[in-house]
Motif scaffolding. Structure first.
Motif, PDB file in Angstrom:
ATOM      1  N   ASP B 188       9.227   2.810  -4.576  1.00  0.00           N
ATOM      2  CA  ASP B 188       8.241   3.434  -3.658  1.00  0.00           C
ATOM      3  C   ASP B 188       8.707   3.762  -2.146  1.00  0.00           C
ATOM      4  O   ASP B 188       8.049   4.677  -1.470  1.00  0.00           O
ATOM      5  CB  ASP B 188       6.989   2.602  -3.447  1.00  0.00           C
ATOM      6  N   GLU B 328      -8.532   2.275   0.766  1.00  0.00           N
ATOM      7  CA  GLU B 328      -7.389   1.612  -0.074  1.00  0.00           C
ATOM      8  C   GLU B 328      -6.171   2.112   0.403  1.00  0.00           C
ATOM      9  O   GLU B 328      -5.220   1.167   0.450  1.00  0.00           O
ATOM     10  CB  GLU B 328      -7.615   2.157  -1.642  1.00  0.00           C
ATOM     11  N   TRP B 329      -5.996   3.026   0.843  1.00  0.00           N
ATOM     12  CA  TRP B 329      -4.550   3.739   1.187  1.00  0.00           C
ATOM     13  C   TRP B 329      -4.227   3.142   2.437  1.00  0.00           C
ATOM     14  O   TRP B 329      -3.041   2.527   2.871  1.00  0.00           O
ATOM     15  CB  TRP B 329      -4.555   5.263   1.635  1.00  0.00           C
ATOM     16  N   LYS B 331      -5.252   0.043   3.498  1.00  0.00           N
ATOM     17  CA  LYS B 331      -4.719  -1.149   3.116  1.00  0.00           C
ATOM     18  C   LYS B 331      -3.422  -1.222   2.740  1.00  0.00           C
ATOM     19  O   LYS B 331      -2.594  -2.147   3.036  1.00  0.00           O
ATOM     20  CB  LYS B 331      -5.863  -1.789   2.016  1.00  0.00           C
ATOM     21  N   LYS B 332      -3.291  -0.479   1.558  1.00  0.00           N
ATOM     22  CA  LYS B 332      -1.831  -0.339   1.073  1.00  0.00           C
ATOM     23  C   LYS B 332      -0.631  -0.044   2.062  1.00  0.00           C
ATOM     24  O   LYS B 332       0.360  -0.825   2.124  1.00  0.00           O
ATOM     25  CB  LYS B 332      -1.678   0.907   0.144  1.00  0.00           C
ATOM     26  N   GLU B 333      -0.948   0.752   3.137  1.00  0.00           N
ATOM     27  CA  GLU B 333       0.153   0.807   4.159  1.00  0.00           C
ATOM     28  C   GLU B 333       0.376  -0.389   4.922  1.00  0.00           C
ATOM     29  O   GLU B 333       1.564  -0.788   5.373  1.00  0.00           O
ATOM     30  CB  GLU B 333      -0.395   2.047   5.027  1.00  0.00           C
ATOM     31  N   LYS B 335      -0.388  -3.714   3.581  1.00  0.00           N
ATOM     32  CA  LYS B 335       0.236  -4.678   2.922  1.00  0.00           C
ATOM     33  C   LYS B 335       1.657  -4.400   2.505  1.00  0.00           C
ATOM     34  O   LYS B 335       2.492  -5.179   1.919  1.00  0.00           O
ATOM     35  CB  LYS B 335      -0.346  -5.052   1.777  1.00  0.00           C
ATOM     36  N   THR B 337       1.984  -2.571  -0.384  1.00  0.00           N
ATOM     37  CA  THR B 337       2.159  -2.746  -1.869  1.00  0.00           C
ATOM     38  C   THR B 337       2.490  -1.461  -2.487  1.00  0.00           C
ATOM     39  O   THR B 337       2.796  -0.161  -1.952  1.00  0.00           O
ATOM     40  CB  THR B 337       0.707  -3.245  -2.296  1.00  0.00           C
ATOM     41  N   LEU B 340      -1.777   2.700  -5.142  1.00  0.00           N
ATOM     42  CA  LEU B 340      -3.209   2.637  -5.301  1.00  0.00           C
ATOM     43  C   LEU B 340      -3.688   2.386  -6.893  1.00  0.00           C
ATOM     44  O   LEU B 340      -4.649   1.946  -7.159  1.00  0.00           O
ATOM     45  CB  LEU B 340      -3.889   3.676  -4.627  1.00  0.00           C
ATOM     46  N   LYS B 345      -1.549  -2.449  -9.004  1.00  0.00           N
ATOM     47  CA  LYS B 345      -2.082  -3.417  -7.873  1.00  0.00           C
ATOM     48  C   LYS B 345      -2.146  -4.862  -8.919  1.00  0.00           C
ATOM     49  O   LYS B 345      -1.842  -5.833  -8.383  1.00  0.00           O
ATOM     50  CB  LYS B 345      -3.389  -3.056  -7.544  1.00  0.00           C
TER      51      LYS B 345
END
Lengths: 665, 430
Positions: B188, B328-329, B331-333, B335, B337, B340, B345
């Motif tokens: 990623d 959600e995005w 949060k992803k940035e 963490k 992870t 999405l 997840k």
């Protein structure tokens, strides 16, 4: 495998052969986990192997696997696991063991895998678990080792496949006869190079391929199919990618960029793309199939899905470019590149189908082929509109061949070189019921010919029934030809002088005829009858020209009324000579500026003019010269001797007057 | 996808029947108003289903299955950003697209395309749709990568489902899971150095570095165990991206969402509205796909791709979805992870707990521990099943969107070409 001959007694106790635990041979100072291991001689190892085989046979033969029917697991099982682990450790330390050693190792791994499977059938028996745990660890370590071996074999192809000229990217300019020829020459040369090298991709030695096959078979039989396939898939995909990069054949363009690309750039990219597709369908794909067939020889299902996935990734990328190209703005120039792409994709389909690797993939390629085909049909059919709307306001000087005629005939010539491709495209992409309707048999096409000029109505060159074949493509070619005729007819009306109009039509008609005769492909489409009729029409223009220009000359040379009762009417005679000279001078001045570039036609014209004019003049001069008083007077009125006339006629149709704007045409 | 075909077919039939009924009558303008209205309502309906799937009451289930004759519940609505949800999203898009094309093209006088506002709007739409094609390609490749990850998870499931689970099985699972978690990060993020790394070796070195500095559970576990089975740069391989190196999914989405302005004033009731809707939908689905599926260079993906005016009725569900996915995005940035995609997840979470089990593994396993692990293995198995079933069809659908856009573009261009031919055809270049 040998049948379980029972060397064990009834209560399942396995007698341990005294030779089973050999005395330590060479002690290996391995790393922490292995330092208690000993190195076994080949003989000892073989003996243990036999024992293990026997044990596997015995426990496999036990029907009831649920209860505590498992015989006591002998110690050599543990020893065997240790032998394998120690072998792996040695390999990691690059202690080469030779081919025999490798073979022994592969067999051992298969044996331990069989042993693990056999033991796991007894997993409900707690006694089976400790040895099972031990063998599973040995098996796992062996598999990790094999996976690494497999990967490094895949990645270390011994010699790089590098055909000398494969990166020699074709460049060609827009459509014109020369580059077109060079282009096809280059394609042919490229093909030879490709074929010559196709056997060498991918470049693995037979031994390595054998090893890969052994490893793959072992991993799959041990239940490590997923690991095996992943390594293979990723290695091969990256290998193809690297190969493409090395050959500078990588197609990594965004759709967005391709759509916006100027044609010159795009044309270069198309050439590159065609090379890539060709390399794929002639070298890379067959090579990948071959490799897959060797390595996964025993597993056709796995092989099929792996190969189709590997090819898919490459093909989709290639197709995207084709799709993007077919989205670009269409124009007549692009036809040939589209046809090249079409042909290349057809070959690609052939290279991916075969063993029905993936119907879905074939469908994708077919869809792309269709889209390109549609574009090609559209472009070719657009010619109709382009010709119809090609209206000139200024006539070509000297009645020469119009650039439109040259362009169209060259265009048709190259089009017909793609005849087979176009036939199949047209057959697919035009409605079968689309009937060709010839332009109304109008006056437009035959305007400058009087109705008597053509012996029969059916002799019109625009008669659709005369063409040889009636495929949708040939009908389209005929239609284009008819439209060209109609357009030229229109252009001929720009000439005020009917003689010049005839010369213009004759020139263009002749050019068209010669082009058709010179190209077997168009000739095949148009047919011999068409050619004959076309010749008739050109001859007719010739006759018309002769009549328009030379009839009045012949009229002055008429003997009528010059002799009255044996006496010459001198003033009239003088007048006739004067008129002749003036008319001839005028014609010569005008018509030597006219242009007939076809040498044969030029000479035919001169001969026919000479044949009519010179005998008439010779006879006129011969007969009436005596009536002019003296030599002096004769010289005054007779400016030209018949020989002079002949020379002057030789100067007609040279297109050599400087006051006229010269054109290369 | 039978669902798509069915919806589309029935819809087009309705349109054509309606058109043929009314075409003769001189109510074309009225008809257009009705069509536009209907289109907006359909867009709103379809995306409402995606926003609050619990309202799916129309779903019918077969009651023939003998086991379920007594309790026939509709299948639970797909979780937002799950594979099934993405498939529904693409289905919705394909339906809307078909309807849009019918509204835009069929029965319309081609001359209208050369007059405002269509003369400006249509080329703009076509350009945006070409950009969407590149996103489709990147997503196709991203799904390939997820499929690769899925295989790794599947190895862990297969291995840990064996009976008994011995040290060998645990090591096998651990190897697969560690590789999985490492790849989830490096695949990623490798776009960041995609411009500098071209060869596998270079990639490998970078990945090795990454693995070393890798702070998350997986790598930490890996370093503490037998280093022979730890994935290192040497044996860690992944697929290289198949798009040009400078391409960035985030930038592409940014470009696509630039100058996307809602029609105002008189235009807002005319044809400008459906064109705007279509533009918005194209940007929305590509944005959602990029957010869900790993794509080259996603960093900087806008959390809001545009401000859709809140007064537009059809836009409400889209605004809602945009906010949810945007959250959600973010949060992803934060963490870091993997993506999405719901399944990813979950996969990441379960993979981490399985690794924990693996780290504490001793043979033979205590029953309690074994039971705990079996639960996690079953969870992972379920995720794998969903991927197995969903990723292939999802990929096909992305291709379908791709093909649809290409086809529609060609159709619209044909109409435009036709106008041009009527005016003047391309001169022959002699």
């Amino acid at each position: 495998m040998e049948k379980a001959h029972n060397s064990f007694n009834k209560n399942g106790h396995i007698p341990t052969s005294p030779r089973n635990i050999p005395p330590p041979a060479v002690s290996f100072n391995d790393d922490a986990s292995d330092n208690h291991l000993h190195h076994y001689t080949a003989d000892e190892a073989n003996r243990i192997s036999e024992d293990v085989d026997r044990f596997i046979s015995v426990i496999s033969a036990i029907d009831d696997k649920s209860s505590s029917s498992l015989p006591e697991v002998p110690d050599f099982i543990k020893t065997y696991s240790e032998i394998i682990e120690s072998r792996i450790t040695r390999s990691r330390k690059n202690v080469a063991g030779g081919d025999d050693d490798e073979l022994f190792f592969i067999e051992s791994v298969r044996r331990i895998s069989r042993l693990t499977n056999a033991l796991s059938e007894f997993s409900s028996d707690a006694r089976a678990n400790p040895p099972l745990n031990q063998t599973s660890v040995a098996l796992q370590r062996a598999m990790v080792f094999l996976e690494e071996e497999f990967r490094s074999l895949l990645e270390d192809s011994t010699s790089e496949w590098d055909p000398q000229n494969a990166h020699n990217i074709q460049k060609f300019s827009s459509f014109n006869s020369k580059s077109q020829q060079e282009y096809s020459d280059r394609c042919a040369a490229q093909r030879e190079i490709d074929t010559a090298h196709s056997v060498e991709y991918p470049a693995y030695s037979p031994e390595d391929v054998d090893k890969m096959h052994e490893i793959a078979t072992t991993m799959i039989s041990a239940g490590y199919e997923t690991e095996c396939c992943q390594v293979y898939y990723i290695s091969r995909r990256n290998a193809i990618r690297n190969q493409m990069t090395k050959l500078e054949l990588e197609v990594l363009l965004n759709m967005d960029d391709v759509v916006k690309m100027p044609w010159e750039t795009l044309e270069t990219e198309i050439a590159r793309w065609i090379n890539v597709v060709k390399t794929c369908s002639e070298t890379i794909f067959p090579g990948e199939k071959r490799l897959g067939e060797w390595v996964f020889n025993d597993h056709p299902e796995i092989r099929r899905s792996l190969i189709s996935n590997i090819l898919r990734a490459v093909v989709i990328q290639l197709l995207d470019f084709a799709e993007a190209t077919s989205m670009a703005k269409r124009s007549a120039d692009k036809l040939f590149r589209y046809l090249d792409m079409y042909d290349a994709l057809q070959k690609l389909i052939a290279s991916i189908s075969g063993e029905s690797y993936s119907d879905e993939l074939t469908a994708e390629v077919t869809a792309a082929v269709d889209r390109i085909g549609e574009s090609a049909v559209c472009i070719f059919c657009d010619l109709e509109n382009s010709i119809k709307s090609d209206a000139a306001k200024v006539p070509v000087p000297g009645g020469a061949v119009h650039p439109l005629t040259r362009y169209m005939m060259n265009y048709l010539k190259y089009t017909c070189e793609y005849k087979d491709t176009l036939e199949s495209i047209f057959a697919k992409h035009t409605e079968p019921d689309k009937k060709y309707t010839p332009p109304p048999p109008t006056t437009t096409t035959t305007a400058s010919l009087s109705s008597n000029d053509l012996e029969r109505e059916s002799d019109s060159p625009h008669n659709f029934e005369t063409v040889a074949s009636t495929t949708p493509f040939s009908m389209q070619v005929v239609m284009v030809m008819d439209l060209l005729d109609a357009n030229l007819e229109q252009k001929s009306r720009l000439y005020k002088d009917p003689s010049l109009r005839c010369v213009f039509l004759m020139n263009n008609g002749r050019y068209i005829l010669q082009k058709v005769k010179g190209s077997p492909e168009i000739r095949q489409v148009m047919g011999d009858i068409w050619c004959r009729r076309r010749s008739t029409v050109v001859r007719q223009y010739h006759k018309n020209y002769q009549r328009e220009t030379w009839n009045r000359v012949l009229q002055c040379l008429s003997h009528d009324g010059l002799l009255v009762n044996g006496k010459a009417n001198k003033p009239l005679l003088k007048e006739r000579f004067k008129i002749f000279t003036n008319t001839f001078d005028e014609i010569h001045r005008t018509q030597s500026a006219w242009m007939v570039s076809d040498e044969q036609l030029q000479s035919e014209l001169r001969i026919s003019v000479s044949a009519v004019v010179i005998p008439a003049y010779r006879s006129f001069v011969g007969r009436f010269r005596q009536y002019l008083d003296s030599g002096k007077q004769a010289d005054k009125y007779i400016k030209y001797q018949p020989e002079d006339i002949e020379t002057l006629i030789e100067g007609l149709f040279e297109g050599n007057i400087t006051s006229m704007a010269r054109r290369k045409t | 996808m039978p669902a798509t075909d069915h919806n589309q077919g029935s819809f087009l039939n309705r349109i054509s029947i309606r058109r043929s009924q009314f075409a003769a009558v001189d109510h074309i303008h009225d008809q257009e108003v009705v069509d536009l209205d209907l289109f907006q309502r359909h867009v709103s309906d379809r995306f409402s289903l995606l926003l609050s799937p619990s309202t799916t009451t129309t779903t019918t289930t077969t009651t023939t299955d003998s086991h379920e004759t007594h309790h026939t519940h509709p299948p639970p609505p797909p979780q937002i950003l799950s594979i099934s949800w993405l498939r529904n999203l693409l289905d919705a898009f394909l339906c809307c697209e078909a309807e849009f094309k019918a509204v835009l093209v069929s029965g319309r006088d081609p001359a209208q395309f050369s007059r405002p506002p269509l003369d400006r709007l249509v080329p703009d739409l076509l350009e945006r749709s070409v950009k969407a094609l590149d996103v489709c390609n990147a997503v196709t490749h991203g799904v390939d990568i997820v499929q690769h990850w899925h295989k790794l998870a599947q190895i862990a499931v297969t291995s840990l489902s064996q009976n008994p689970v011995g040290e060998g099985q645990v090591r096998r699972a651990k190897k697969a899971l560690t590789t999985l978690l490492t790849l989830m990060v490096s695949d990623d993020n490798k776009e960041n150095n995609a411009t500098t790394t071209t060869t596998n070796n270079a990639h490998a070195t970078k990945w090795a570095d990454r693995t070393r500095s890798f702070s998350r559970r997986g790598a930490a576990a890996a370093t503490t165990t037998n280093n022979k089975e730890r994935p290192t740069g040497k044996n860690l391989r992944s697929l290289s991206w198949s798009v040009s190196k400078s391409w960035s999914a985030a930038k592409q989405i940014q470009t696509m969402s630039a100058n996307l302005v809602a029609p105002r004033g008189a235009e807002s009731t005319g044809l400008a509205q459906p064109v705007y809707i279509m533009n918005t939908l194209i940007v929305f689905i590509t944005w959602a796909l990029v957010a869900a599926i790993p794509c080259q260079e996603r960093n900087g993906l806008p959390t809001h791709f545009q401000n859709i005016p809140r007064n537009l009725g059809w836009a409400q569900p889209l605004i809602g979805l945009q906010e949810k996915i945007g959250e959600e995005w973010k949060k992803k940035e934060k963490k870091g992870t993997a993506g999405l995609l719901e399944e990813l997840k979950e996969m990441e979470k379960v993979a981490n707990s399985l690794l924990e089990f693996a780290d504490g593994f001793e043979f033979p396993m205590e029953e309690e521990k074994a039971a705990g692990m079996a639960v996690k293995v079953a969870e992972m198995g379920e995720i794998c099943r969903r991927m197995e079933e969903g990723l292939g069809p999802l990929n096909q659908q992305v291709r379908e969107v791709f093909h649809r856009i290409v086809k529609s573009r060609a159709e619209v261009l044909d109409v435009l070409d036709h106008i041009q031919v009527c005016k003047h055809s391309a001169p022959l270049p002699y």
